[in-house]
Design an enzyme around this catalytic site. Structure first.
Site, mmCIF file in Angstrom:
data_model
loop_
_atom_site.group_PDB
_atom_site.id
_atom_site.type_symbol
_atom_site.label_atom_id
_atom_site.label_comp_id
_atom_site.label_asym_id
_atom_site.label_seq_id
_atom_site.Cartn_x
_atom_site.Cartn_y
_atom_site.Cartn_z
ATOM 1 N N HIS A 109 30.856 -10.559 -36.712
ATOM 2 C CA HIS A 109 31.474 -9.422 -37.576
ATOM 3 C C HIS A 109 31.341 -10.027 -38.972
ATOM 4 C CE1 HIS A 109 33.524 -9.081 -33.652
ATOM 5 N NE2 HIS A 109 33.357 -7.795 -33.969
ATOM 6 N N ASP A 135 29.579 -15.444 -37.772
ATOM 7 C CA ASP A 135 30.077 -14.659 -36.743
ATOM 8 C C ASP A 135 29.392 -13.275 -36.435
ATOM 9 O OD1 ASP A 135 33.401 -14.306 -35.412
ATOM 10 O OD2 ASP A 135 32.573 -12.577 -35.969
ATOM 11 N N HIS A 185 38.269 -12.581 -41.491
ATOM 12 C CA HIS A 185 38.903 -11.178 -42.106
ATOM 13 C C HIS A 185 39.946 -10.857 -42.884
ATOM 14 C CE1 HIS A 185 35.667 -9.478 -39.169
ATOM 15 N NE2 HIS A 185 36.390 -9.919 -38.203
ATOM 16 N N ASP A 209 30.744 -14.748 -30.735
ATOM 17 C CA ASP A 209 30.497 -13.358 -30.516
ATOM 18 C C ASP A 209 29.464 -12.628 -30.531
ATOM 19 O OD1 ASP A 209 31.409 -13.457 -33.088
ATOM 20 O OD2 ASP A 209 33.070 -11.988 -33.057
HETATM 21 C C1 SP5 Z 1 37.237 -12.808 -35.816
HETATM 22 C C2 SP5 Z 1 36.595 -11.669 -34.999
HETATM 23 O O1 SP5 Z 1 35.763 -11.723 -34.391
HETATM 24 N N1 SP5 Z 1 37.262 -10.600 -35.314
HETATM 25 C C3 SP5 Z 1 36.808 -9.263 -34.789
HETATM 26 C C4 SP5 Z 1 37.737 -8.134 -34.721
HETATM 27 C C5 SP5 Z 1 37.253 -7.131 -33.860
HETATM 28 N N2 SP5 Z 1 38.226 -5.969 -33.817
HETATM 29 C C6 SP5 Z 1 37.604 -4.699 -33.862
HETATM 30 C C7 SP5 Z 1 37.050 -4.508 -32.646
HETATM 31 C C8 SP5 Z 1 37.943 -3.979 -31.641
HETATM 32 C C9 SP5 Z 1 37.669 -4.368 -30.156
HETATM 33 N N3 SP5 Z 1 38.824 -4.208 -29.329
HETATM 34 C C10 SP5 Z 1 38.507 -4.914 -28.088
HETATM 35 C C11 SP5 Z 1 39.799 -4.779 -27.208
HETATM 36 C C12 SP5 Z 1 39.478 -5.748 -25.991
HETATM 37 N N4 SP5 Z 1 40.763 -5.520 -25.253
HETATM 38 ZN ZN ZN Z 2 33.803 -11.682 -34.946
#
Ligand code: SP5
Ligand code: ZN
Length: 334
Positions: A192, A190, A154, A279
């Site tokens: 995302h 991934d 990212h 993920d």
């Molecule tokens: C590298 C990667 O997989 N980054 C993913 C970033 C996603 N961030 C936004 C999603 C927010 C989810 N927050 C979860 C909090 C859990 N405590």
């Molecule tokens: Zn991810």
């Protein structure tokens, strides 16, 4: 398979992130590494390739910001991790600011990627692990794995986000090009979209970027990863996105993967780099695909059948207990 990891990558430990309007525990924890290390062979410490390969991808002002952000935050009288609260959006231009808060907005794309005391050190050695993996493959290994953490895909040329600070796979790809490789393909699996990698190589004809990910209409990072994004200039046609709906399971995933692999074959790269995130796992706490542990062996085998020299770079995966097994399952085919 050679696996690269530096203990200093564990020094980055943010406490919490902003999620749906509340503070929650940070999902990208050092415990992720423990889970993976239990399931794989012994790791090798990377040698120090220096800051040159990092500066070949990221801007000098951004690197300067990353190195000093945590101290500037503390000097401003703050405790805890540095995190922004104001963003320039489309009005971003290279102004010089006197407040850490302005720079946090200038150099980040979200509020879930804090800078902690040792973030720079961890990110630096993390990038060295990625370079070491690609260096091993350039040296004749069929494959190598960089146990990168924090992740990287990212992070753009001059911004952090999505738990990422330095774009490890972009640094590895550029290192390979600078070492004489003519064409490098990056496959991002991934959950995302790898927006940072896409931005870095957007106008490049020598690097093919292909990503399979959750449709950004419903999922982070929203503003990139749509299927009409194809690159510009020399890069036109060298970015290819496969957005997939929430609930995607292995059969539909493999159909998209087969299309991605056929585009890679057509490109005839010298080298393949994979952004591997687990993920996509059915039980991942922040994601919504239906990929199971045994499926990772199938996905790995499909990709390995390309027969290309391959460096695998770790990205996301937050179901910590299953992370090691899922990663080992993917790596087995290489
Ligand atoms: C590298 C990667 O997989 N980054 C993913 C970033 C996603 N961030 C936004 C999603 C927010 C989810 N927050 C979860 C909090 C859990 N405590
Ligand atoms: Zn991810």
């Amino acid at each position: 398979m050679r696996i690269f990891f530096d203990e200093r990558q564990l020094l980055h430990v943010p406490a919490r992130e902003l999620h749906n309007g509340d503070w929650t525990d940070y999902a990208e924890t050092p415990a992720r590494v423990g889970s993976i290390r239990k399931a794989i062979d012994a790791v090798l410490a990377p040698r120090d390739f220096g800051e040159g390969p990092i500066a070949a991808v990221h801007s000098p002002d951004y690197l300067d910001f990353l190195k000093h952000a945590a101290n500037r935050w503390r000097d401003a009288g703050r405790t805890g991790d540095a995190i922004g609260y104001v963003w320039p959006v489309v009005r971003r231009r290279p102004l010089k600011f006197g407040r850490i808060d302005a720079d946090l907005g200038q150099y980040s794309m979200d509020a879930s990627t804090p800078l902690a005391a040792e973030t720079w050190t961890a990110a630096y050695w993390n990038a060295q692990s990625a370079i070491a993996a690609v260096d091993a493959v350039l040296g004749g290994e069929r494959s190598a794995f960089a146990l990168c953490r924090p992740p990287g895909h990212h992070a753009g040329p001059d911004y952090l986000g999505g738990y990422c600070y330095l774009n490890n796979i972009a640094i590895a790809a550029q290192f390979a090009i600078d070492a004489g490789q003519k064409r490098v393909a990056i496959l991002d699996v991934d959950y995302h979209h790898g927006n940072g990698t896409q931005d870095i190589f957007w106008e490049r004809g020598d690097v093919l970027f292909i990503s399979l990910h959750a449709d950004p209409v419903t999922d982070y990072p929203f503003y990139w990863g749509h299927k009409d994004e194809h690159g510009e200039g020399d890069g036109t046609g060298h970015t290819l996105n496969f957005p997939l709906p929430r609930g995607t399971a292995i059969d539909a995933y493999r159909v998209a993967l087969a299309n991605a692999l056929s585009a890679i074959r057509t490109f005839e790269p010298d080298l393949l780099l994979i952004s591997f995130g687990a993920d996509t796992f059915a039980d991942d706490p922040i994601s919504f695909f239906q990929i199971h542990t045994k499926d990772y062996a199938v996905i790995g085998a499909d990709i390995a059948a390309l027969g290309l020299p391959t460096a695998i770079i770790m990205e996301g995966g937050y179901a910590v207990d299953a992370l090691g097994e899922n990663t080992a399952s993917f790596l087995a085919s290489f």
